[in-house]
Enzyme design. Structure first.
Site, PDB file in Angstrom:
ATOM      1  CG  HIS A   1      -1.730  -1.177   1.481  1.00  0.00           C
ATOM      2  ND1 HIS A   1      -2.844  -1.494   0.714  1.00  0.00           N
ATOM      3  CD2 HIS A   1      -1.641  -2.158   2.415  1.00  0.00           C
ATOM      4  CE1 HIS A   1      -3.396  -2.609   1.167  1.00  0.00           C
ATOM      5  NE2 HIS A   1      -2.699  -3.035   2.193  1.00  0.00           N
TER       6      HIS A   1
HETATM    7  O1  RIB Z   1      -5.286  -0.047   4.734  1.00  0.00           O
HETATM    8  C1  RIB Z   1      -3.896  -0.079   4.510  1.00  0.00           C
HETATM    9  C2  RIB Z   1      -3.217   0.993   5.296  1.00  0.00           C
HETATM   10  O2  RIB Z   1      -3.455   0.786   6.685  1.00  0.00           O
HETATM   11  C3  RIB Z   1      -1.686   0.984   5.138  1.00  0.00           C
HETATM   12  O3  RIB Z   1      -1.193   2.281   5.297  1.00  0.00           O
HETATM   13  C4  RIB Z   1      -1.251   0.124   6.283  1.00  0.00           C
HETATM   14  O4  RIB Z   1       0.087   0.420   6.701  1.00  0.00           O
HETATM   15  C5  RIB Z   1      -2.216   0.542   7.355  1.00  0.00           C
HETATM   16  O5  RIB Z   1      -1.737   1.751   7.934  1.00  0.00           O
END
Ligand code: RIB
Ligand code: CA
Length: 313
Positions: A243
């Site tokens: 992500h």
């Molecule tokens: O939903 C994914 C996000 O939530 C990413 O930033 C992960 O590190 C958590 O913070």
């Protein structure tokens, strides 16, 4: 062109760690003014510790790491140890940090740094709940003009939610903070699950990390090996979704991504859809577009960039 000045606001988190490593490996494109930790994936004490672990892994003990808000603006903290493990950085065995936290609160660092820089010259890169950013904007509204752009990981639309049926974790944890940021009037680039779920660490990609045969390469391979088990079981995906590194990669090679400028508003009232990023994808309202909402990624190009840059550390 001079490197872009950024502040990384983060809740490490294995994917945050890779995003930070990619930024620190790219000094020609990115100048990290500082890293601000926020409560999210794990409590603040751990996110502030993990951010320093990552800086030391990158050999960058010069980077200032600040501890920020330990809970959302108006709600109890929701964490994600079920995804990231109890330390937040489960996977590799990494030494406790020797570098100290920088003095002062992260919110004050954000305010002071933005005030010290020319208007419109600092990019904020939130990788976790938006509590620190929103608190800074509320405490010192004058700093908003000094922000060049906000490039954040958060939200979901066509991909729907990962922590509830409708909400992505970063937005869900502090929806009121997200509402403040999305109404700030500054240009926002959003890396939602719609695009991050297409940045999967498949086995060949993980093998490429290991093939670097370096402390960093092995650590990233072990982090993503750990981090992927949750998504593989839940989605049957071919690997861990990276992500947060989508944010850093966008700063280096924006052409890897494509999306649409739309209006995005945050659900803060309904318990059923709390934290949903309501993206007006088809322009059916008269609400002005406030975000570039990404949907596509050149995944091979992303991983080629990431692996090449990690090799520098
Ligand atoms: O939903 C994914 C996000 O939530 C990413 O930033 C992960 O590190 C958590 O913070
Ligand atoms: Ca994160």
């Amino acid at each position: 062109m001079p490197p872009r000045k950024i502040i990384i606001d983060t809740d490490p988190g294995q994917d945050d760690a890779v995003a930070i490593l990619l930024a620190l490996a790219s000094p020609d494109e990115i100048e990290v003014l500082g890293i601000t930790a926020v409560a999210g994936n794990v409590p603040l004490a751990l996110t502030a510790k993990n951010a320093r672990i990552v800086c030391e892994l990158a050999g960058r003990t010069d980077v200032r790491v600040y501890a920020g808000c330990d809970k959302p603006l108006n709600r109890a903290l929701v964490t994600a140890e079920h995804v990231h493990g109890k330390t937040g950085l489960d996977g590799p065995v990494l030494p406790d940090p020797q570098m100290p936290l920088a003095d002062g609160h992260a919110v004050d660092f954000i305010i002071d740094t933005l005030r010290a820089e020319e208007p419109g010259t600092v990019t904020l890169c939130p990788l976790g709940p938006l509590t620190n950013i929103a608190t800074a904007f509320r405490k010192a509204p004058d700093i908003i003009d000094h922000v060049q752009e906000i490039v954040l990981m958060g939200g979901a639309y066509f991909e729907v939610g990962n922590i509830t049926p409708t909400a992505e974790f970063n937005i869900y944890v502090d929806p009121e903070a997200a509402d403040i940021v999305f109404k700030s009037g500054k240009p926002i680039v959003v890396m939602p699950l719609d695009v991050t779920h297409k940045a999967l660490v498949t086995k060949p990609r993980n093998d490429a990390f290991r093939a670097l045969d370096s402390k960093v390469g092995n650590a990233v391979a072990e982090m993503t090996d750990f981090f992927e088990r949750f998504d593989k079981e839940k989605y049957g995906s071919a690997g861990a979704p990276l992500h947060d590194p989508c944010v850093t990669a966008y700063l280096i090679r924006p052409e890897l991504f494509s999306g649409r400028r739309v209006n995005v508003e945050i659900e803060t009232g309904s318990d059923l859809t709390l934290g949903m990023t309501v993206a007006d994808w088809w322009g059916v309202t008269n609400r002005a577009p406030n975000a570039l909402f990404m949907g596509e990624i050149d995944a091979d190009g992303f991983f080629t960039l990431l692996t090449e840059r990690l090799a520098r550390l």
